[in-house]
Design a protein around this motif. Structure first.
Motif, PDB file in Angstrom:
ATOM      1  N   LEU A 238       0.816  -1.217   0.000  1.00  0.00           N
ATOM      2  CA  LEU A 238       0.000   0.000   0.000  1.00  0.00           C
ATOM      3  C   LEU A 238       0.850   1.267   0.000  1.00  0.00           C
ATOM      4  N   THR A 239       2.012   1.216   0.635  1.00  0.00           N
ATOM      5  CA  THR A 239       2.884   2.396   0.662  1.00  0.00           C
ATOM      6  C   THR A 239       3.531   2.668  -0.695  1.00  0.00           C
ATOM      7  N   GLN A 240       3.522   1.654  -1.562  1.00  0.00           N
ATOM      8  CA  GLN A 240       4.194   1.799  -2.863  1.00  0.00           C
ATOM      9  C   GLN A 240       3.227   1.853  -4.037  1.00  0.00           C
ATOM     10  N   GLU A 241       1.997   1.403  -3.829  1.00  0.00           N
ATOM     11  CA  GLU A 241       1.021   1.346  -4.920  1.00  0.00           C
ATOM     12  C   GLU A 241       0.377   2.706  -5.154  1.00  0.00           C
ATOM     13  N   GLU A 242       0.313   3.130  -6.424  1.00  0.00           N
ATOM     14  CA  GLU A 242      -0.258   4.439  -6.755  1.00  0.00           C
ATOM     15  C   GLU A 242      -1.618   4.325  -7.425  1.00  0.00           C
ATOM     16  N   ASP A 243      -1.935   3.165  -7.973  1.00  0.00           N
ATOM     17  CA  ASP A 243      -3.217   2.986  -8.645  1.00  0.00           C
ATOM     18  C   ASP A 243      -4.349   2.959  -7.614  1.00  0.00           C
ATOM     19  N   ASP A 244      -5.329   3.846  -7.796  1.00  0.00           N
ATOM     20  CA  ASP A 244      -6.395   3.991  -6.801  1.00  0.00           C
ATOM     21  C   ASP A 244      -7.242   2.731  -6.653  1.00  0.00           C
ATOM     22  N   ASN A 245      -7.551   2.059  -7.771  1.00  0.00           N
ATOM     23  CA  ASN A 245      -8.356   0.838  -7.689  1.00  0.00           C
ATOM     24  C   ASN A 245      -7.625  -0.256  -6.924  1.00  0.00           C
ATOM     25  N   LYS A 246      -6.329  -0.407  -7.236  1.00  0.00           N
ATOM     26  CA  LYS A 246      -5.548  -1.426  -6.545  1.00  0.00           C
ATOM     27  C   LYS A 246      -5.430  -1.109  -5.063  1.00  0.00           C
ATOM     28  N   ARG A 247      -5.278   0.186  -4.741  1.00  0.00           N
ATOM     29  CA  ARG A 247      -5.195   0.583  -3.333  1.00  0.00           C
ATOM     30  C   ARG A 247      -6.519   0.293  -2.618  1.00  0.00           C
ATOM     31  N   LYS A 248      -7.638   0.486  -3.346  1.00  0.00           N
ATOM     32  CA  LYS A 248      -8.950   0.207  -2.771  1.00  0.00           C
ATOM     33  C   LYS A 248      -9.082  -1.276  -2.427  1.00  0.00           C
ATOM     34  N   TYR A 249      -8.685  -2.140  -3.366  1.00  0.00           N
ATOM     35  CA  TYR A 249      -8.795  -3.576  -3.129  1.00  0.00           C
ATOM     36  C   TYR A 249      -7.838  -4.047  -2.040  1.00  0.00           C
ATOM     37  N   LEU A 250      -6.633  -3.490  -2.069  1.00  0.00           N
ATOM     38  CA  LEU A 250      -5.664  -3.847  -1.029  1.00  0.00           C
ATOM     39  C   LEU A 250      -6.156  -3.406   0.352  1.00  0.00           C
ATOM     40  N   GLY A 251      -6.808  -2.243   0.380  1.00  0.00           N
ATOM     41  CA  GLY A 251      -7.363  -1.761   1.645  1.00  0.00           C
ATOM     42  C   GLY A 251      -8.433  -2.695   2.180  1.00  0.00           C
ATOM     43  N   MET A 252      -9.248  -3.256   1.278  1.00  0.00           N
ATOM     44  CA  MET A 252     -10.271  -4.218   1.703  1.00  0.00           C
ATOM     45  C   MET A 252      -9.628  -5.487   2.256  1.00  0.00           C
ATOM     46  N   VAL A 253      -8.542  -5.949   1.585  1.00  0.00           N
ATOM     47  CA  VAL A 253      -7.812  -7.117   2.080  1.00  0.00           C
ATOM     48  C   VAL A 253      -7.240  -6.838   3.464  1.00  0.00           C
ATOM     49  N   GLN A 254      -6.642  -5.672   3.598  1.00  0.00           N
ATOM     50  CA  GLN A 254      -6.026  -5.298   4.880  1.00  0.00           C
ATOM     51  C   GLN A 254      -7.072  -5.221   5.993  1.00  0.00           C
ATOM     52  N   LYS A 255      -8.220  -4.617   5.694  1.00  0.00           N
ATOM     53  CA  LYS A 255      -9.270  -4.478   6.694  1.00  0.00           C
ATOM     54  C   LYS A 255      -9.800  -5.839   7.133  1.00  0.00           C
ATOM     55  N   SER A 256     -10.038  -6.734   6.160  1.00  0.00           N
ATOM     56  CA  SER A 256     -10.562  -8.062   6.480  1.00  0.00           C
ATOM     57  C   SER A 256      -9.554  -8.886   7.274  1.00  0.00           C
ATOM     58  N   ALA A 257      -8.268  -8.801   6.857  1.00  0.00           N
ATOM     59  CA  ALA A 257      -7.230  -9.556   7.561  1.00  0.00           C
ATOM     60  C   ALA A 257      -7.060  -9.041   8.984  1.00  0.00           C
ATOM     61  N   THR A 258      -7.135  -7.738   9.168  1.00  0.00           N
ATOM     62  CA  THR A 258      -6.997  -7.149  10.509  1.00  0.00           C
ATOM     63  C   THR A 258      -8.159  -7.577  11.402  1.00  0.00           C
ATOM     64  N   ARG A 259      -9.374  -7.590  10.822  1.00  0.00           N
ATOM     65  CA  ARG A 259     -10.540  -8.034  11.590  1.00  0.00           C
ATOM     66  C   ARG A 259     -10.401  -9.498  11.980  1.00  0.00           C
ATOM     67  N   LEU A 260      -9.946 -10.328  11.032  1.00  0.00           N
ATOM     68  CA  LEU A 260      -9.752 -11.747  11.326  1.00  0.00           C
ATOM     69  C   LEU A 260      -8.688 -11.941  12.395  1.00  0.00           C
TER      70      LEU A 260
END
Length: 376
Positions: A166-188
């Protein structure tokens, strides 16, 4: 199979002889002719069942039954009273004390054998069920402990690598999907941490680490964290701190922080709109100084029948698979266990105008009340 043991307590030798002959050689029999002797023998070697005469000098059968039912090591021993009295009040008294049955004199050998056999068979089944339940509980704890650690091992690098990308990705769509992965993994990971903490408290006991700390600074931190959660959801956050609160208190700071965070997090989670509140005050209850924390909300509330049940393992007020609020239902279980470790109490109430209020009380201990540790 080892023979079951029966103790006969009667001050009349003739009655002991009749009862002994009635039971024959099927059971291992022990005898006592007074309540005091019986109590000593029972504490030393617990029988499977007791035939107890009521009318005895010194300590009568009712008193012996009361003592046995009051001690954890003997309270589960079945007691059958043997008596010539058939008054209803006496029968009610014996049953209320914990006896399971009565045998009336003159003694019928057939009735003695039948009732002793039936009650011992019931006890055997009950003991078996308790053994199976205990084994199942140990297996469950071991399973949770093992699975939780196995789940945490891959989750930590998943979250770490997602942060890095996430610190290196500039594409907004990819950052959005990565953010969803991060949120779900953190919740788990949070769920896994709750499972691990539950297993730890059940296994090791998790003794509190009491130490003095500044209460106001601690509460400022708790309020700041809770206000951020409330603001993110558009909720009002109300705070009231009693002016009589001491500057420094002694308890397990980390444990108290976790309990308050769980309660405030739940209040925000189950409040679609409105307000969440925290009130902290000093109370005197039964001559003891207490710290009381009240966490209120204007949320969905709790069914009256669920006010106690929600503190049990894996329980939510809405237990359906289609419930609106996800989670395993371990948060309140952990909160209760940690509160008990701090010698406190926790309970839930429904607010008069909707929503709920969770009350947390712990002993108020000041630094000068701590007993000094003696050196050597």
């Amino acid at each position: 199979m080892k023979r079951q043991t029966v103790m006969i307590v009667d001050d009349t030798p003739a009655n002991i002889e009749i009862l002994s002959e009635s039971l024959g050689d099927e059971y291992e029999l022990f005898f006592a002719t007074s309540g005091f002797d019986a109590l000593e023998l029972i504490r030393a070697d617990k029988p499977d069942l007791i035939l107890l005469d009521i009318m005895m000098p010194g300590m009568d059968g009712f008193e012996l039954c009361r003592i046995l039912k009051g001690e954890p090591s003997t309270r589960d021993i079945p007691i059958i009273f043997v008596t010539a009295m058939i008054e209803e009040e006496q029968e009610i008294k014996g049953l209320e004390l914990g006896a399971i049955d009565y045998l009336t004199k003159p003694i019928s050998p057939h009735i003695v054998r039948a009732r002793v056999k039936n009650h011992l068979e019931l006890k055997r089944y009950r003991d078996l069920l308790e053994t199976l339940a205990s084994a199942a509980d140990r297996a469950k704890k071991e399973f949770l402990r093992s699975v939780s650690h196995e789940l945490r091992t891959p989750l930590t690098p998943i979250i770490g690598m997602t942060d890095l990308v996430l610190t290196q990705e500039e594409d907004d769509n990819k950052r959005k999907y990565l953010g969803m992965v991060q949120k779900s993994a953190t919740r788990l990971l949070g769920i896994v941490e709750d499972l691990i903490e539950t297993s730890r408290l059940e296994g090791e006991g998790g003794a509190p680490e009491n130490a003095p700390f500044h209460l106001k600074s601690f509460l400022d931190m708790v309020v700041m964290e809770a206000r951020a959660m409330a603001d993110a959801k558009g909720l009002t956050f109300n705070v009231h701190l009693d002016a009589a609160l001491p500057e420094v208190v002694v308890t397990d700071q980390a444990m108290l922080h976790k309990v308050l965070t769980m309660l405030l997090g739940n209040a925000v989670k189950f409040t679609p709109a409105g307000a969440v509140g925290l009130e902290v005050c000093r109370q005197e209850i039964a001559g003891e100084q207490m710290l009381q924390f009240s966490i209120s909300d204007t949320g969905v509330g709790i069914d009256e029948a669920d006010l106690e049940r929600i503190f049990s393992d894996f329980t939510q007020s809405d237990g359906s698979i289609t419930r609106s609020y996800p989670g395993l239902g371990l948060g309140l279980t952990l909160a209760r266990r940690m509160t008990e470790l701090m010698d406190g109490s926790i309970w839930a109430e429904n607010a008069p105008n909707g929503g709920s209020v969770f009350q947390l009380q712990i002993p108020l201990v000041l630094p000068d009340e701590i007993a000094p540790v003696s050196g050597c």
